[in-house]
Design a protein around this motif. Sequence first.
Motif, mmCIF file in Angstrom:
data_model
loop_
_atom_site.group_PDB
_atom_site.id
_atom_site.type_symbol
_atom_site.label_atom_id
_atom_site.label_comp_id
_atom_site.label_asym_id
_atom_site.label_seq_id
_atom_site.Cartn_x
_atom_site.Cartn_y
_atom_site.Cartn_z
ATOM 1 N N ARG A 24 -2.494 6.976 -2.387
ATOM 2 C CA ARG A 24 -3.800 6.313 -2.547
ATOM 3 C C ARG A 24 -3.772 5.194 -3.585
ATOM 4 N N LYS A 25 -2.723 4.365 -3.512
ATOM 5 C CA LYS A 25 -2.579 3.312 -4.517
ATOM 6 C C LYS A 25 -1.915 2.086 -3.909
ATOM 7 N N SER A 43 1.370 0.204 -10.599
ATOM 8 C CA SER A 43 0.552 0.550 -9.441
ATOM 9 C C SER A 43 -0.908 0.636 -9.864
ATOM 10 N N VAL A 44 -1.777 0.603 -8.844
ATOM 11 C CA VAL A 44 -3.212 0.679 -9.084
ATOM 12 C C VAL A 44 -3.807 1.667 -8.090
ATOM 13 N N PRO A 45 -4.455 2.739 -8.551
ATOM 14 C CA PRO A 45 -5.133 3.644 -7.624
ATOM 15 C C PRO A 45 -6.325 2.929 -6.991
ATOM 16 N N VAL A 46 -6.467 3.068 -5.647
ATOM 17 C CA VAL A 46 -7.555 2.364 -4.951
ATOM 18 C C VAL A 46 -8.430 3.270 -4.101
ATOM 19 N N ASP A 88 1.180 -0.422 -4.830
ATOM 20 C CA ASP A 88 2.351 -0.606 -5.673
ATOM 21 C C ASP A 88 2.552 -2.105 -5.872
ATOM 22 N N ARG A 145 0.830 -1.207 0.000
ATOM 23 C CA ARG A 145 0.000 0.000 0.000
ATOM 24 C C ARG A 145 0.863 1.255 0.000
ATOM 25 N N ARG A 197 -5.072 -4.317 -13.737
ATOM 26 C CA ARG A 197 -4.554 -3.202 -12.945
ATOM 27 C C ARG A 197 -5.610 -2.131 -12.694
ATOM 28 N N LYS A 198 -6.779 -2.611 -12.208
ATOM 29 C CA LYS A 198 -7.837 -1.659 -11.859
ATOM 30 C C LYS A 198 -8.769 -2.267 -10.815
#
Length: 181
Positions: free
Chosen positions: A10-11, A25-28, A13, A5, A62-63
């Motif tokens: 806010r993602k 990375s993915v924004p979450v 890695d 995290r 990746r989403k």
Amino acid sequence: LGAARDEIARKLDLIDPNTNSPVGSVPVGAGPAQVAVTADGRFAYSGVSDPPKVVKVDLNKRKVVSSTEVPTPPVQLYLTSGEDVVLSANQGTAETPGHTVSVIDTQTMTPRAVVKAGAGPHGVVIGDPASRAWVTNTFEDTVSVIDLDEMSVSATIPVGHEPNGISYSPRSPAAAPAATT
């Protein structure tokens, strides 16, 4: 695939465990906390704090592909061995502690149950048999034992100040050695 995290950005890695290298990375969302990854590396689950929810991330695409709201900001997650359920310890904050553990179906991302625990559920682990979970209650100095068949607390155990993480072994502690003179 590993997922770490990044609370500030806010993602999550993503890390390739074979090369020990970042792979994206993915924004979450705001305040990601604990991350649970499926054994095949296809999905990750993360709690986020604002609004409080658990997100499901497709690591190939990746989403974020799904999410479900939880009553208060979650901290730790625990994915069952069958990966059909993820438990979310909904700690909340010291000012407004949570008192629940969400039992979430990973296919539909809907709660199967929301179990009342102690103040500030933080650490969570599932034991053997897989019908019991243990949850630390940080603001109450207890551990709740949750019966996952009944979806209720079956015992509350007093422990030291501000319990946090928790782990499990099916072995009972060894007996103390006899005193020698």
